[in-house]
Design a protein around this motif. Structure first.
Motif, short mmCIF file in Angstrom:
data_model
loop_
_atom_site.label_atom_id
_atom_site.label_comp_id
_atom_site.label_asym_id
_atom_site.label_seq_id
_atom_site.Cartn_x
_atom_site.Cartn_y
_atom_site.Cartn_z
N SER A 251 0.85 -1.21 0.00
CA SER A 251 0.00 0.00 0.00
C SER A 251 0.88 1.25 0.00
O SER A 251 0.57 2.23 -0.68
CB SER A 251 -0.92 0.01 1.22
N GLU B 45 -3.49 -3.94 -5.77
CA GLU B 45 -2.51 -4.48 -4.82
C GLU B 45 -3.15 -5.40 -3.79
O GLU B 45 -4.26 -5.15 -3.34
CB GLU B 45 -1.75 -3.33 -4.14
N ARG C 86 1.05 -1.50 13.24
CA ARG C 86 0.02 -1.02 12.31
C ARG C 86 -1.35 -1.57 12.69
O ARG C 86 -2.34 -0.82 12.77
CB ARG C 86 0.34 -1.44 10.86
N ARG D 146 -5.89 -0.84 12.87
CA ARG D 146 -6.91 -1.85 12.57
C ARG D 146 -7.64 -2.36 13.81
O ARG D 146 -8.33 -3.38 13.76
CB ARG D 146 -6.28 -3.00 11.76
MG MG Z 1 -2.05 -2.87 2.51
#
Ligand code: MG
Ligand code: ADP
Ligand code: C5P
Length: 267
Positions: free
Chosen positions: A36, A152, A186, A191
């Motif tokens: 990303s 992606e 992350r 998330r």
């Molecule tokens: Mg990603």
């Protein structure tokens, strides 16, 4: 940039001009390799990020937008970290194939973003034909024809029918330790996960599925980008290649709109 004026028929196809095929680029590798981020850098360097969707010549779609809807039982499993989001069957692969074929046929498509916190797509909410969920504005990607499209995801080269649609296949090569070290913060920050969840999911599903399904697709890559987004040389080379494609497409479009001028110039 000359503003693009486009109108579409009821089949979503561009009116007026002939149908045009975007240049389709696949970007793959395991979780947290920087897919990303690499796509974001490419979009930034091409000056596409702050552009209105209609004016964008390059768009990026994530395979995550094609996760299957979960049944109530699967939702419960996902909340406990017991659902395998890294298996090829976790995606709606027929929809991926259909969408990429539509994109290649010059049909306008709208793709919602994925919400990892609820394990579901952001939903459209219309009341009396008015879009009520304002989050959607930023979270829908509209794919217009005649552009470059980046797609992606962890398993975009897994199924041959999907893999064969790409004009160029990129693989972001980042070692597993670095990927785990990036995935943990992350997933906790962005998330909505906690440390136990991330580590258990990684050991039970993410790592084994990466080795079984994702890593073997590396052999299909045309270009391997070591060190992901840190590799500015590789990213610049790809950006230059995309500029060349966009220039070529612009010349093709103006020759369609002004065939006489084009023929005249060629003779
Ligand atoms: Mg990603
Ligand atoms: P992917 O899409 O492959 O899962 P991301 O692009 O989301 O990977 O990157 C995973 C995490 O690592 C993100 O938090 C991102 O900001 C960070 N990251 C990506 N590339 C780098 C890099 N080159 N250096 C440091 N952090 C990075
Ligand atoms: O961006 P990235 O490549 O990491 O996205 C894919 C990863 O997202 C997969 O490894 C999968 O485990 C994870 N995922 C998740 N929860 C979801 C959907 C995907 O943890 N609801």
């Amino acid at each position: 940039v000359t503003p693009r004026k486009m109108s579409f028929g009821i089949n979503g196809k561009l009116n007026g001009l002939e149908s045009k095929t975007p240049f389709l680029i696949g970007v793959s590798m395991g979780t947290a390799s920087g897919k990303s981020t690499v796509c974001k850098r490419i979009m930034e360097k091409l000056g596409q990020v702050d552009m209105d969707h209609m004016q964008r010549q390059v768009v990026c779609i994530s395979q995550d937008s094609f996760y299957r809807d979960l049944s109530p039982a699967e939702k419960l499993k996902a909340e406990k970290g017991q659902y395998n989001f890294d298996h090829p069957d976790a995606f709606d692969n027929d929809l991926i194939l259909q969408t990429l074929q539509d994109i290649l046929a010059g049909v306008k498509c709208e793709i919602p973003a994925y919400d990892y916190r609820t394990n579901s797509l952001y939903l459209l909410c219309y009341i009396n034909h008015v879009l009520m969920d304002f989050r959607m504005k930023d979270q829908i990607t509209t794919i217009y024809p005649a552009d470059v499209v980046l797609f992606e995801g962890i398993l975009v080269f897994y199924f041959p029918k999907i893999r064969d649609l790409f004009h160029m296949k990129l693989f972001v090569d980042t070692d597993s330790d670095t990927r785990l070290a990036r995935r943990v913060p992350r997933d906790i920050k962005e998330r909505g996960r906690d440390l136990d969840y991330v580590l258990n999911q990684y050991m039970n599903f993410v790592k084994p599925a990466f080795e079984e399904f994702c890593l073997p697709t590396k052999k299909f890559a045309d270009v391997i980008i070591p060190r992901g987004a840190d590799n500015t040389v590789a990213i610049d080379l790809i950006v230059h290649h995309i500029w060349d494609i966009l220039r070529l497409k612009k010349a093709e479009n103006s020759s369609r709109q002004h065939p006489y001028i084009y023929q005249h110039r060629r003779t």
